[in-house]
Write an enzyme that holds these catalytic residues in place. Structure first.
Site, PDB file in Angstrom:
ATOM      1  N   ILE A  55      30.255  47.335  51.140  1.00 41.46           N
ATOM      2  CA  ILE A  55      29.713  48.632  50.712  1.00 41.46           C
ATOM      3  C   ILE A  55      30.550  49.804  51.249  1.00 41.46           C
ATOM      4  CG2 ILE A  55      27.365  47.776  50.382  1.00 41.46           C
ATOM      5  CD1 ILE A  55      26.612  48.942  53.099  1.00 41.46           C
ATOM      6  N   GLY A 112      31.972  50.177  54.555  1.00 44.48           N
ATOM      7  CA  GLY A 112      31.827  50.559  55.961  1.00 44.48           C
ATOM      8  C   GLY A 112      33.152  50.938  56.608  1.00 44.48           C
ATOM      9  N   ILE A 129      40.490  37.294  47.152  1.00 44.20           N
ATOM     10  CA  ILE A 129      41.736  37.613  47.855  1.00 44.20           C
ATOM     11  C   ILE A 129      42.823  36.605  47.500  1.00 44.20           C
ATOM     12  CG2 ILE A 129      42.783  37.655  50.179  1.00 44.20           C
ATOM     13  CD1 ILE A 129      40.141  39.073  51.068  1.00 44.20           C
ATOM     14  N   CYS A 137      31.474  36.092  58.031  1.00 47.51           N
ATOM     15  CA  CYS A 137      31.132  35.715  59.410  1.00 47.51           C
ATOM     16  C   CYS A 137      30.376  34.387  59.486  1.00 47.51           C
ATOM     17  CB  CYS A 137      30.287  36.815  60.051  1.00 47.51           C
ATOM     18  SG  CYS A 137      28.693  37.075  59.232  1.00 47.51           S
ATOM     19  N   SER A 178      27.050  44.459  56.716  1.00 49.50           N
ATOM     20  CA  SER A 178      28.014  45.520  56.976  1.00 49.50           C
ATOM     21  C   SER A 178      28.269  45.673  58.477  1.00 49.50           C
ATOM     22  CB  SER A 178      27.541  46.832  56.341  1.00 49.50           C
ATOM     23  OG  SER A 178      28.589  47.773  56.322  1.00 49.50           O
ATOM     24  N   SER A 183      36.931  42.672  57.391  1.00 53.28           N
ATOM     25  CA  SER A 183      35.764  42.068  58.019  1.00 53.28           C
ATOM     26  C   SER A 183      35.485  40.755  57.282  1.00 53.28           C
ATOM     27  CB  SER A 183      34.583  43.032  57.907  1.00 53.28           C
ATOM     28  OG  SER A 183      33.488  42.563  58.636  1.00 53.28           O
TER      29      SER A 183
END
EC number: 2.1.1.204
Length: 392
Positions: free
Chosen positions: A13, A15, A57, A79, A377, A76
């Site tokens: 979004i 960040g 990617i 995770c 985020s 980022s």
């Protein structure tokens, strides 16, 4: 300072983009990349003029990366392969593939970026993927430093302990480089006054700023040690830690981050949730100086997904909980309802995560989707400070 050309990977979004603006470092995002269609809608809503690549990617060739000619990578990566409550699949988790592709591409770029900033969950620092990252950037000639930081270090009453890596393409070590250590505080930089920040590794158990657990009210620690029925899953140490954080004047009160003029009716906890999860709720007040980490399950699940707000300020939390013993379900619900417990709104969570007042969601994005996106985020203000540290 020259205007940096920035590549934003796993842009979500936005960040990282907001953090870049907040940092005041002269920069232009040449491309943002994310495959999540809902996150991309929010990104476009806030950054209409940024070149957004809605693709994987791995779908970007080396030649396409070279054409972007970027000076900085902000990223980022997913995770889930590293989170402490997940399967910890690390490199074997398919969600790591895109990051492994980046590590394969990086040494082969025509022009290496000057700066890299990476954010991930606590746990990434002990992963095999992190080992490969360090090996790759060292081979490329980067100097780097790793951190574990929470927004509480900046006076924000929300715990969100995260791993960060700063890397700079240069031969001499970074001025704040501590080889072999993951720093638990921000480096002091010339553009800011010295500040007292988090903690070192050895004192983690005594820390105020790292990962508070369940809940604390104004009741005394003594009362909990005498067997008060409040929050049966809390230890005296946990209550102690929360009360210390609530009395830490370096942290702002939650009321500074709350919405004043919005319809809150949809955010009150339903009776079934009150009854089932009463002893698991992490309850805070507008005057509290703490809240637990908000995850993507907030609003859908209760346990471990984030704090809830007690809006009836004249009702004593401990008195309500003491009175619940042996009551039938209907009466328990009636008692708990007097606390007027509600979820934080998505806007309030965005405020705690440092998103600017102008940040918003397209109307068609549901509340559940908003919680999910914010849970995935990062804290904008923490990253903004790290960008300044990296570029100074």
């Amino acid at each position: 300072m020259e205007v940096l050309r920035v590549l934003e990977l796993y842009s979500g979004i936005g960040g990282m983009h907001h953090a870049l603006r907040e940092s005041c470092v002269p920069a232009h995002v040449v491309a943002a990349v994310d495959v999540n269609t809902v996150a991309n809608e929010v990104y476009k809503h806030n950054f209409a003029h940024t070149h957004l690549l809605a693709k994987t990617i791995e779908g970007i060739t080396l030649e396409e990366f070279d054409k972007l000619s970027f000076d900085m990578i902000l990223m980022s990566p997913p995770c889930q392969p590293f989170t402490r409550i997940g399967l910890q699949g690390d490199m074997t988790d398919p969600r790591t593939n895109s990051f492994l592709y980046i590590l394969d591409i990086l040494p082969r770029l025509q022009k290496l970026p000057k700066y890299i900033l990476l954010e991930n969950v606590k746990g990434f620092e002990v992963s095999s993927t992190r080992g490969l990252l360090i090996q790759t950037i060292e081979n490329c000639g980067f100097q780097y430093q790793e951190f574990l930081l929470s927004p509480t270090s900046l006076g924000i009453p929300n715990s969100r302990l995260r791993y960060f890596l700063l890397a700079k393409l240069q031969s001499e070590p970074l001025p704040f480089r501590v080889p072999g250590q993951v720093l638990m505080e921000f480096p002091k930089i010339a553009s800011e006054h010295p500040q007292k920040y988090a903690v070192d590794e050895e004192n983690k158990t005594k820390a105020r700023h790292i990962e508070p657990s369940m809940c604390c009210d104004s009741h005394s620690t003594q009362s909990s040690r005498k067997g008060a029925v409040l929050f049966k899953l809390e230890t005296a140490e946990e209550i102690d830690r929360k009360c210390k954080q609530d009395s830490d004047l370096s942290l702002r009160m939650l009321k500074d981050f709350l919405e004043a003029d919005t319809d809150l009716n949809q955010y009150f906890l339903p009776p079934k949730s009150l009854l089932r999860y009463a002893l698991l709720l992490d309850i805070v007040k507008p005057t509290s100086r703490r809240s637990t980490c908000f995850t993507k399950g907030y609003g859908s699940y209760i346990e471990g997904t984030g704090s809830v707000l007690q809006t009836a300020e004249d009702v004593q939390l401990e008195d309500i909980y003491k009175s619940l013993i042996d009551l039938p379900p209907e009466e328990k619900i009636a008692k708990l309802s007097t606390l007027k417990l509600r979820y934080f709104t998505p806007k309030e969570i965005a405020n705690l995560q440092g998103f600017p007042p102008a940040f918003g969601f397209p109307e068609k994005i549901t509340v559940k989707q908003r919680y999910r996106l914010l849970g995935n985020s990062l804290n904008v203000l923490v990253v903004a400070k790290l960008i300044r540290v990296l570029c100074e």
